[in-house]
Design a protein around this motif. Structure first.
Motif, short mmCIF file in Angstrom:
data_model
loop_
_atom_site.label_atom_id
_atom_site.label_comp_id
_atom_site.label_asym_id
_atom_site.label_seq_id
_atom_site.Cartn_x
_atom_site.Cartn_y
_atom_site.Cartn_z
N GLU A 34 -0.19 12.19 -0.37
CA GLU A 34 -1.61 12.35 -0.70
C GLU A 34 -2.08 11.37 -1.77
OE1 GLU A 34 -1.80 16.37 -1.98
OE2 GLU A 34 -1.60 17.21 0.06
N ASP A 49 -2.77 7.60 -3.53
CA ASP A 49 -3.11 6.22 -3.17
C ASP A 49 -2.14 5.23 -3.79
OD1 ASP A 49 -5.38 6.93 -1.66
OD2 ASP A 49 -6.58 7.12 -3.48
N ARG A 86 0.33 4.29 0.42
CA ARG A 86 0.09 5.18 1.57
C ARG A 86 0.80 4.66 2.82
NH1 ARG A 86 -3.46 9.35 1.61
NH2 ARG A 86 -4.76 9.67 -0.25
N ASP A 123 0.87 -1.17 0.00
CA ASP A 123 0.00 0.00 0.00
C ASP A 123 0.92 1.23 0.00
OD1 ASP A 123 -1.66 2.12 0.53
OD2 ASP A 123 -2.71 1.18 2.21
#
Length: 712
Positions: free
Chosen positions: A403, A405, A312, A310
């Motif tokens: 910011e 994804d 993020r 991921d």
């Protein structure tokens, strides 16, 4: 052959002086005993005697023979004050210059090669103030003139300057001795001429140039500060502007010695390194390295797998690393250490006053005895159409990426320096299609060509498309970078464009123009890190010349100590042993000279290379790419520089940094036990390669014969 001829000529001259017992003519008793004979010759052949005396004086001083003082007295006795002074002044200058040139031609290269690094401060001092040093030495007869000739020949002082300053400096002493020679009958020894009082007077004259220089500096400083009103009392001993590495260390040192210090920072505590540079980039590199190892796990006998992650979460880990380190640089910690920390923007109003506009809107002014500007540097964004609107820098990419994804699919990195290379490799290993654009012929231009080649191979192996010799022109609509190559223009589509072409000092907005310092020009500091104002200092990236966190901290010690104690003693910043590391995989670490630097500077050197594919630990870790490259003084074990390419190169370099700092040679490293099996053994084995090249072959042949004899 020329050196041999000159050396032979000098030896023959000295031998003739000894064998022919010419010294009998250069004693006070011998001169007084033959004074009438010499005077008769002068009366009969005035010009021949004057010419012969001139040549003899030149020979004595050129060969550094004892007796120049006696000949100076003889000049007065034979020719009087005026003509005697004229003859001795020019003869002594010519002879001294000959001795100077002989020492330079025969010995300077050898001495500089052997002690080059140790002599660097002397060379720099002579290049800067050689005339002052020489003039002072010439004025004081306590220093043997022949020794001054020989030693100055080993320095970089110009021959013409040496001759002119020598003649002027020796003139007063020449007049004294020539005048004394006119009263030769009354002189019982040279001590009668060079009395303690006279020597003291000469010594005082020797100090005179330095006193004059000091007075000129005082006058210059007073003129510089004449338009300002100096406070009668001060609110602070020191105000530090900027809370990066240089500012934090400066403030800490000031608080440690109980000075009243204010630290001003408008942004994040910790500066660029913590928030935008070293820490976040190394956290990103670690994540990317793990992803790369997963993708190539088969190299370790495991099943390779495409890393799933991921994005993020990756960025969150980076922010967590920053947050974990931030308390070390926090307002709370430094307040607890005794530093008055103000969050706001500082502006210099006059040489002793700083105005601070707080982030809360408050305004205050502080008077201070000294100021340290440690505002750091900002990324350079070339003035190309569309670049400022679309380009990310080291200061903006972290917030932008946090910011997102997902990692941008197509990333262009502009710049082939350390920052550009590190980011390009890391982002490619995380799965982006990375194109790196470099205007020059290769990446890492400050490194040797073989090092840059390994870096380029590592980038390509990580999936980076490297375009060297390509110059960025503009950014066209639709996120397209247009670059120019030999074949013409090329368009590169991108989803993210990172600009990493260098950094420039932050000088705007701090009021420098109010005190006559141009914020648009490089900030000039002296060897003590002082600006044109002796109590306003600068440290860190704002001045360079090395934009590294550890160098900023190193400079901070000099800036703060000189700012607080400079009236008692000032220290010159020492850049002799500066290490740095480029955190590619493999890492590239360096200290001192590399081959390119040594060749450019004309420094004699020899190169020793130990390849890591011969190291047991590197083989076990499948980390055989790289080498240890040593530069040493020819025939000696003194280290001039080290470059290491390999896993953990930054850590391995520390041993050489310590050795160079404290004058330890390769023999010391070779004689030190290193744990097995470790990467650190590479340092010892590299020293072993050097030792093998310098093994005493003749002695080993005799030892072999000894063992043959022992076997019968």
């Amino acid at each position: 052959m020329k050196r041999l001829a000159i050396a032979a000529l000098l030896v023959l001259g000295i031998a003739a002086f000894v064998l022919l017992d010419l010294g009998q003519y250069l004693s006070l008793a011998g001169l007084k005993g033959r004074q009438a004979e010499f005077a008769a010759l002068r009366e009969a052949y005035p010009w021949q005697v004057a010419g012969g005396f001139f040549l003899a004086y030149v020979a004595v001083t050129a060969l550094s023979l004892p007796g120049a003082a006696i000949m100076t007295l003889a000049a007065g006795a034979l020719f009087g004050v005026a003509l005697g002074t004229l003859i001795v002044s020019f003869a002594s200058t010519i002879g001294a210059t000959c001795a100077f040139l002989a020492a330079r031609y025969l010995l300077r290269d050898v001495v500089q090669a052997r002690f080059g690094e140790r002599l660097r401060p002397i060379n720099e001092g002579v290049a800067r103030d050689g005339a002052f040093y020489l003039f002072s030495l010439r004025l004081v007869p306590v220093f043997p003139f022949f020794l001054v000739n020989l030693l100055m020949g080993l320095t970089p002082i110009r021959t013409g300057l040496f001759a002119i300053v020598s003649q002027i400096g020796m003139l007063l002493g020449t007049i004294v001795y020539v005048n004394a020679g006119t009263q030769l009958a009354q002189i019982d020894s040279l001590a009668a001429v060079a009395s303690p009082g006279l020597l003291a007077s000469f010594a005082a004259l020797g100090v005179l140039p330095w006193l004059g220089r000091w007075l000129m500096a005082v006058i210059k400083r007073r003129r510089l500060l004449a338009g300002w009103r100096r406070p009668l009392a001060f609110d602070r001993n020191l105000v530090v502007i900027g809370a990066g590495a240089a500012g934090l260390v400066s403030a800490l040192i000031a608080a440690t010695v109980r000075a009243k210090v204010t630290l001003v920072e408008s942004g994040e505590m910790g500066g660029d390194c913590l928030n935008y540079g070293c820490v976040p980039s190394k956290a990103l590199i670690k994540s990317a390295r793990v992803a790369h190892q997963m993708r190539h796990a088969d190299a370790y006998g495991l099943t390779a797998a495409a890393p799933q992650f991921d994005f993020r979460a990756v960025m969150a880990r980076i922010q967590a690393a920053i947050a974990a380190i931030a308390p070390n640089d926090s307002v709370e910690r430094y307040t607890g250490l005794g530093v008055d920390v103000i969050k706001g923007h500082a502006r210099i109003i006059d040489p002793w006053t700083v105005e601070i506009v707080g982030n809360d809107g408050s305004t205050r002014r502080l008077t201070t005895r000294a100021i340290i500007l440690a505002a750091g540097a900002a990324p350079v964004v070339p003035d190309l159409p569309g670049l400022a609107e679309h380009g990310l820098t080291s200061e903006t990419l972290w917030e932008h990426f946090a910011e997102l994804d997902a990692l941008p699919r197509r990333i262009v990195v502009l710049g082939g320096g350390p920052i550009g290379c590190e980011l390009a490799q890391a982002l490619a290993r995380l799965g982006a299609e990375v194109t790196q654009v470099e205007r020059g012929a290769r990446v890492l231009p400050r490194e040797d060509e073989d090092v840059a080649a390994l870096a380029a191979q590592a980038l390509a192996a990580s999936g980076v498309t490297l375009l060297t010799g390509h110059e960025a022109l503009r950014v066209d609509p639709g996120k397209n970078l247009v670059v120019k190559a030999d074949a013409g223009e090329v368009t590169i589509a991108f989803d993210a464009l990172i600009v990493a072409v260098g950094r420039k000092p932050r000088l705007q907005g701090y009021g420098l123009e109010a005190i006559g310092i141009d914020p648009g020009a490089p900030l000039a500091v002296d060897a003590h890190l002082a600006t044109q104002y002796p109590h306003i200092f600068a440290a860190g990236d704002v001045i360079g010349p090395y934009q590294f966190t550890h160098v900023a901290a190193h400079q901070a010690w000099y800036a703060s100590v000189n700012a607080l104690f400079g009236d008692l003693r000032r220290f010159k910043v020492d850049y002799r042993v500066i290490p740095w590391t480029t955190f590619l995989d493999p890492e590239i670490a360096r200290v001192g000279l590399n081959e390119a630097d040594a060749k450019a500077a004309g420094v004699p050197h020899e190169v020793t290379i130990y390849p890591l594919h011969e190291l047991d630990r590197a083989i076990a870790d499948s980390a055989t790419s790289g080498f240890v490259k040593l530069l040493t003084v020819p025939g000696k074990d003194r280290i001039l520089g080290v470059t290491i390419v390999g896993e953990h190169a930054g850590e391995l370099l520390a041993e050489y940094v310590l050795a160079m700092k404290h004058g330890l040679g390769l023999n010391k490293i070779l004689g030190t036990i290193h744990s097995y099996p470790t990467m650190a053994e590479a340092n010892k084995f590299a020293a072993g390669v050097w030792k093998k090249k310098h093994a005493p072959q003749q002695l080993l042949r005799w030892v072999g014969r000894y063992h043959d004899w022992r076997r019968g």
